[in-house]
Design an enzyme around this catalytic site. Structure first.
Site, PDB file in Angstrom:
ATOM      1  N   TYR A 190      23.928 -17.821  14.701  1.00  0.00           N
ATOM      2  CA  TYR A 190      25.484 -17.471  14.334  1.00  0.00           C
ATOM      3  C   TYR A 190      26.297 -17.793  15.933  1.00  0.00           C
ATOM      4  CZ  TYR A 190      23.924 -12.831  15.979  1.00  0.00           C
ATOM      5  OH  TYR A 190      23.347 -11.583  16.333  1.00  0.00           O
ATOM      6  N   CYS A 191      27.600 -18.179  15.781  1.00  0.00           N
ATOM      7  CA  CYS A 191      28.521 -17.609  17.045  1.00  0.00           C
ATOM      8  C   CYS A 191      29.636 -16.451  16.624  1.00  0.00           C
ATOM      9  CB  CYS A 191      28.480 -18.280  17.866  1.00  0.00           C
ATOM     10  SG  CYS A 191      29.152 -20.577  16.461  1.00  0.00           S
ATOM     11  N   THR A 192      30.724 -16.569  17.407  1.00  0.00           N
ATOM     12  CA  THR A 192      31.770 -16.079  17.389  1.00  0.00           C
ATOM     13  C   THR A 192      32.205 -16.900  15.656  1.00  0.00           C
ATOM     14  OG1 THR A 192      32.577 -15.160  19.306  1.00  0.00           O
ATOM     15  CG2 THR A 192      34.447 -15.757  17.458  1.00  0.00           C
ATOM     16  N   VAL A 219      30.465 -15.320  12.717  1.00  0.00           N
ATOM     17  CA  VAL A 219      30.800 -14.572  12.162  1.00  0.00           C
ATOM     18  C   VAL A 219      32.276 -14.010  11.497  1.00  0.00           C
ATOM     19  CG1 VAL A 219      30.414 -11.879  13.229  1.00  0.00           C
ATOM     20  CG2 VAL A 219      28.961 -13.583  13.943  1.00  0.00           C
TER      21      VAL A 219
END
Length: 300
Positions: A190-192, A219
């Site tokens: 996961y990342c921004t 996210v």
């Protein structure tokens, strides 16, 4: 009344002439009075821009008229009030550049892109699909695809947070053997906003990780879906004047001030002008330098 908005977007698609796309994007943003940062490469586009809502909608519509950007992944969020001239105060200027990579892992030769996007990446999971996977499996591992300081104020519950200060350090980190014990487990990156995981999940698969997923939309999309009622805890660090964003009415505060240990989601640059570190600091400890807390800084 002017409504300030921020648009986070990307598209992986082959571009024959990145410089021509740069000039077009620069002129379009200037015409519409938008500020932000846009990176373009032979593999696509990655941008965050801010401005008045009507202008932003026109920008997105015009950008999607380009064939390769028709399915561009776009996410909206509230921006800070505009200045007296109608410009976004979340960005100091407009920057549109051509780079070897639109997300800098330092491995441009490994990335394969076709008209459908990244080739060989992890399986995409929508937020609800992520919850189903966690309910069905008891060995799911969340793998943070961001720089470690971003996780100081927010992360998925129980996530593995690699010790990297820049995205370029991920390749060496994956090859260090530190995560070999995860290679036969279901790993959710996961990342921004989702773009870093597009690349990271492929890098992990090519290095022997067997079951790799990526949180589609990052996210941001997860927070839009579940607010503060899901598996995400804390605030989301963002690379603009807002500093961080939260989801829901009662977000957890997981950050701890590097100086006094107080709960806070406030992050600022180290006070030493020669230092590029980001520190979690409360207002009372705002002038901290990295050397002042290196020995006893709370770690997560």
């Amino acid at each position: 009344m002017a409504v300030p908005k921020i648009l986070l977007y990307y598209a992986f698609t082959p571009l024959a002439d990145p410089e021509a796309v740069r000039l077009w994007q620069r002129d379009l943003c200037e015409l519409l009075g938008l500020r932000g940062r846009i990176l373009i490469s032979k593999d696509g586009i990655n941008g965050t821009v801010g401005g008045e809502l009507a202008a932003m909608k026109r920008y997105l519509r015009k950008t999607r008229e380009f064939a390769g950007f028709r399915d561009l992944d776009a996410k909206w969020s509230a921006g800070s009030p505009l200045d007296d001239d109608g410009f976004s105060t979340d960005f100091p200027r407009l920057s549109v550049k051509v780079r070897d990579e639109i997300v800098s892992f330092g491995a441009p030769g490994e990335l394969r892109v076709d008209g459908s996007g990244v080739v060989g990446g992890g399986e995409r999971l929508q937020p609800a699909e992520l919850h189903r996977l966690v309910e069905e499996r008891d060995d799911v591992v969340f793998f943070d695809g961001r720089n470690r300081f971003e996780a100081e104020i927010g992360r998925f519950r129980g996530a593995v947070v690699p010790d990297v200060s820049t995205t370029r350090e991920f390749v060496a980190e994956l090859e260090s053997g530190a995560y070999d014990h995860l290679k036969d487990k279901p790993v959710v990156t996961y990342c921004t906003g989702g773009i870093r995981c597009e690349v990271l999940s492929g890098l992990m698969k090519s290095r022997g990780f067997q079951e790799v997923y990526q949180l589609d939309g990052g996210v941001v999309r997860y927070g839009e879906t579940f607010g503060d009622r899901g598996l995400w805890e804390g605030s989301l660090y963002v690379f603009d004047g807002r500093g961080a964003v939260t989801f829901g009415e009662h977000p957890a505060v997981v950050g701890r001030c590097a100086g006094c240990g107080a709960a806070t989601s406030r992050m600022r640059n180290c006070a030493d002008v020669s230092c590029r570190e980001q520190l979690v600091t409360c207002e009372a400890c705002d002038v901290l330098r990295c050397t002042e807390h290196a020995a006893d800084s709370p770690r997560h």
